[in-house]
Motif scaffolding. Sequence first.
Motif, PDB file in Angstrom:
ATOM      1  N   ALA A 116      27.872  44.105  45.716  1.00  0.00           N
ATOM      2  CA  ALA A 116      28.725  42.963  45.374  1.00  0.00           C
ATOM      3  C   ALA A 116      28.715  42.776  43.853  1.00  0.00           C
ATOM      4  N   PRO A 117      29.794  42.262  43.280  1.00  0.00           N
ATOM      5  CA  PRO A 117      29.835  42.060  41.824  1.00  0.00           C
ATOM      6  C   PRO A 117      28.664  41.216  41.341  1.00  0.00           C
ATOM      7  N   ASN A 118      28.005  41.676  40.291  1.00  0.00           N
ATOM      8  CA  ASN A 118      26.898  40.929  39.706  1.00  0.00           C
ATOM      9  C   ASN A 118      27.129  40.574  38.250  1.00  0.00           C
ATOM     10  N   ARG A 119      28.319  40.886  37.741  1.00  0.00           N
ATOM     11  CA  ARG A 119      28.699  40.496  36.376  1.00  0.00           C
ATOM     12  C   ARG A 119      30.108  39.910  36.403  1.00  0.00           C
ATOM     13  N   PHE A 120      30.273  38.802  35.701  1.00  0.00           N
ATOM     14  CA  PHE A 120      31.593  38.222  35.487  1.00  0.00           C
ATOM     15  C   PHE A 120      31.838  38.157  33.987  1.00  0.00           C
ATOM     16  N   VAL A 121      33.033  38.517  33.577  1.00  0.00           N
ATOM     17  CA  VAL A 121      33.411  38.455  32.161  1.00  0.00           C
ATOM     18  C   VAL A 121      34.636  37.561  32.053  1.00  0.00           C
ATOM     19  N   ILE A 122      34.543  36.524  31.221  1.00  0.00           N
ATOM     20  CA  ILE A 122      35.668  35.615  31.022  1.00  0.00           C
ATOM     21  C   ILE A 122      35.996  35.545  29.539  1.00  0.00           C
ATOM     22  N   ASN A 123      37.069  34.823  29.233  1.00  0.00           N
ATOM     23  CA  ASN A 123      37.558  34.659  27.848  1.00  0.00           C
ATOM     24  C   ASN A 123      38.027  35.976  27.249  1.00  0.00           C
ATOM     25  N   ILE A 124      38.531  36.878  28.099  1.00  0.00           N
ATOM     26  CA  ILE A 124      39.123  38.118  27.593  1.00  0.00           C
ATOM     27  C   ILE A 124      40.544  37.797  27.121  1.00  0.00           C
ATOM     28  N   GLN A 125      40.816  38.015  25.846  1.00  0.00           N
ATOM     29  CA  GLN A 125      42.139  37.707  25.305  1.00  0.00           C
ATOM     30  C   GLN A 125      43.141  38.808  25.663  1.00  0.00           C
ATOM     31  N   PRO A 126      44.427  38.470  25.684  1.00  0.00           N
ATOM     32  CA  PRO A 126      45.421  39.465  26.093  1.00  0.00           C
ATOM     33  C   PRO A 126      45.336  40.771  25.301  1.00  0.00           C
ATOM     34  N   ASP A 127      45.084  40.670  23.965  1.00  0.00           N
ATOM     35  CA  ASP A 127      45.014  41.894  23.177  1.00  0.00           C
ATOM     36  C   ASP A 127      43.723  42.680  23.423  1.00  0.00           C
ATOM     37  N   GLN A 128      42.746  42.061  24.099  1.00  0.00           N
ATOM     38  CA  GLN A 128      41.486  42.752  24.403  1.00  0.00           C
ATOM     39  C   GLN A 128      41.494  43.352  25.809  1.00  0.00           C
ATOM     40  N   ARG A 129      42.518  43.052  26.574  1.00  0.00           N
ATOM     41  CA  ARG A 129      42.516  43.459  27.985  1.00  0.00           C
ATOM     42  C   ARG A 129      42.358  44.960  28.141  1.00  0.00           C
ATOM     43  N   GLN A 130      43.183  45.732  27.467  1.00  0.00           N
ATOM     44  CA  GLN A 130      43.129  47.178  27.635  1.00  0.00           C
ATOM     45  C   GLN A 130      41.859  47.787  27.039  1.00  0.00           C
ATOM     46  N   PRO A 131      41.444  47.369  25.815  1.00  0.00           N
ATOM     47  CA  PRO A 131      40.193  47.933  25.291  1.00  0.00           C
ATOM     48  C   PRO A 131      38.972  47.617  26.175  1.00  0.00           C
ATOM     49  N   VAL A 132      38.911  46.417  26.740  1.00  0.00           N
ATOM     50  CA  VAL A 132      37.795  46.073  27.614  1.00  0.00           C
ATOM     51  C   VAL A 132      37.826  46.948  28.865  1.00  0.00           C
ATOM     52  N   ALA A 133      39.020  47.117  29.444  1.00  0.00           N
ATOM     53  CA  ALA A 133      39.135  47.953  30.637  1.00  0.00           C
ATOM     54  C   ALA A 133      38.731  49.393  30.334  1.00  0.00           C
ATOM     55  N   ASP A 134      39.147  49.890  29.173  1.00  0.00           N
ATOM     56  CA  ASP A 134      38.804  51.262  28.803  1.00  0.00           C
ATOM     57  C   ASP A 134      37.296  51.409  28.608  1.00  0.00           C
ATOM     58  N   MET A 135      36.666  50.422  27.989  1.00  0.00           N
ATOM     59  CA  MET A 135      35.233  50.512  27.749  1.00  0.00           C
ATOM     60  C   MET A 135      34.448  50.447  29.062  1.00  0.00           C
ATOM     61  N   LEU A 136      34.900  49.600  29.982  1.00  0.00           N
ATOM     62  CA  LEU A 136      34.238  49.531  31.284  1.00  0.00           C
ATOM     63  C   LEU A 136      34.410  50.839  32.043  1.00  0.00           C
ATOM     64  N   ARG A 137      35.616  51.392  31.964  1.00  0.00           N
ATOM     65  CA  ARG A 137      35.880  52.642  32.665  1.00  0.00           C
ATOM     66  C   ARG A 137      35.016  53.764  32.088  1.00  0.00           C
ATOM     67  N   ALA A 138      34.829  53.760  30.786  1.00  0.00           N
ATOM     68  CA  ALA A 138      33.984  54.786  30.162  1.00  0.00           C
ATOM     69  C   ALA A 138      32.526  54.650  30.600  1.00  0.00           C
TER      70      ALA A 138
END
Length: 829
Positions: free
Chosen positions: A502-524
Amino acid sequence: MIAGHAWRTLGRELRSGELRLLFAALAIAVAAVTAVGFFADRVRLALEREAQQMMGGDLILIADHALPEAYAAEARRRGLKLAETLIFPSMVIGPEQAQLADIKAVSPGYPLRGRVEISADEDQPGAPAEGGPATGSVWLDERLSAALQVAPGGSVTVGAQTLQVAAILTREPDRGVNFFSLAPRLMMHVDDIPATGLIQPGARIRYSLLAAGEAKAVAGYQTWLTRRLDRGERLEDTRNARPEIRGALDRAERFLGLSTVLTVVLAAVAAAMAARRYMQRHLDACAVMRCLGMTQGGLLRLHGWLFLWLALLAAVVGSIVGYAAHFVLIHWLSALLVLELPVPGWLPLVGGLGVAGVLLFGFAFPPLMQLASVPTLRVMRRELGPPQASSLSGYALGLALLAGLIIWVAGDIRLGAYAVGGFVVALGSFWVIARLIIAAIARLRGGAGFGWRQGLASLTRHASSSAVQIVALAIGLMAMLLLTVIRAELLDAWQQSVPVDAPNRFVINIQPDQRQPVADMLRASGVEAELLPMIRARLVRIAGREVSPASFPEDERAQRLIEREFNLSWRGDLPAGNRVTAGRWFAPEDAGQGLASVEEGLAKTLGIQLGDELVFMVAGVEKRVKTSNLRKLSWDSMRVNFFVLTPPGVIEDAPASYITSFHLPAERADAASDLVRRFPGLTMIDVGAILHQLQAVIGQVAGAVQFVFVFALLAGGIVLYSALLTSFDERRYELAVMRSLGAQRAQLRQAMLVELGVIGSVAGLMAAIGAMLLGRIVGQQAFQLDLSFGLWLPALSTVGGGLLAVVIGWLAIRQLIATPPLLALRNGA
């Protein structure tokens, strides 16, 4: 005089074995209910204490203003331990940068329940701490330490005061999962607050007073406080506090209640079968006593005292056995349950005595009435005729008392009502189906050997008694299936609702311009996460009427919901873990339409109906949407959930941030720190500790239920034995007649086994169908869990029921066949 004679008669009957089965049924019923009651009571108290540890105390008083000193004074007068906390947002300044954090100031003695864990470094595991930080020092959680790049030994500035960082805060017992208002945590001593200068008029501060002590004192203090609560003040305990605690406790109580309910039902069936057998075996003796001058009233008083002594003896023995047995359970569970179980109360004894009383008056007295009214002609003619109307009304009274007892023992009206309704429907349905099947079997007697023909002939010749045996076996088998297969499915479904990953981390306050970089970093980092848009909005009107906390004067939860801002989102597909309960989900053509999907519980609390127009204030702009469907959410899945969803193109023009949740294995925990360092504005919430606590509670309940059901299985075994033993009693005289007419033992044995095999197979099939239907209904309505069963269950139950009847029958048939015909004919049965 008659009471003493009845006591001596009871001893004689017990020694001869005539009342042993009825005594065993009553004693096991009381023992099962008291053992389950004592154990369930201790587990319930332990689970509530575990929940109290997750709250930090037994009772929490929360306010948006400083609390009157009279509240604390009254708690001290009642002998309660107290602790205070203040929580408010503030900037924390490190050597190089600042970060918004949740400041939590605690008094000495915090926490009253549970423990705080700290570590000397980010990479070290947490260890229990004694109390909170010392004056002049603070503890930072991992996120705040990473954001400020300050380790233990450094310093931070809070308001006007600089404080030493003494440790990394790894766990707080009372830190809930209100993800959308949660910032990194700084914990400090409450005596350091004045020097910071942060307590100013208009400051948003949450004042909390934690209390703990004896349950009676806490309950009295809660009652005292409830009458004096002012605006902006509320009480929280294990029942109305954090939803993850409340959900786990409610479901745990339903599981334990289900085991007790099934035990009571099985014990009632076993006692009814045993009383029926006793009545059938004593008709002749009562007829002889009538011939010798005993009146009907005398017989009634004799057997009334006899059964009363029997019930009292069984209640005493059963209570002692049940009390002792629950200690054995505790010993077995000592390694499984990581809980110190408190001393139980004596209320379970009341339930045990209540069961004995219900079984006595509801299921033993109707046969007693038939014994008292047996005609003297019975000495020469062996028939009793149909039950009297008074006997039928007696059984109806017994069923009514049993229904009330089941609801009381269940501790949940809905669960008890479903159990009562399910078994009443099962009794009626099983009886009708059994009679129809027996009638159909009568046509299958031809074209086979003697054993097959004679077995089916005996089955149809005794249609009524065979139907009773089938119904009793079916009820017993159905309950045993519920206790084993269905129970396992329920527990698996519950445990899977909070899976290991089950999810054990929540990330909030992701700004629209950070959406793709955050997703890419998580995917990496090997993490696949869905980033969802989130908009803050306040609900101002429902169906044309303005709403405010004053609109719900009697509902504290509704007031809190209206006071807060809602988190809205949009999407075209139905989220995982969501189920539409009313209306329909959005169609592709609904994009851009002013529609909304509302969480079912929110709709019920605020009185929102399908078709109602909702008006939200979003960044100063009104957004109007129409309620098109209601959804049920799986809150304990730890996924991102929203109270209100719209189709795409409705609220996308409003300012939005993004939120995501994912499971991060312990070996990749450094990925979280890397993400926060690259994006300092993000707020990452580690709910691993909370999730671990929740999963531990579920695991503890599952282990407890495994052992609780042992007693119900024992009662189910008595039902099966009683039903088959009654069949042997009824067949003893017939077998003697047939043997005197030349039938061979092998032929009679084959006929009996055929009859028992058919009875067991029919009962097994009906039990499987009933267990599947009742299990599905109970799972959905009482536990909010969806169960699915394979076709193997009816097949296995049919074969298993037949084999069980044949195996038990084989052991008893040898004694029946070995009895000399002349002896059986002389005894009359």
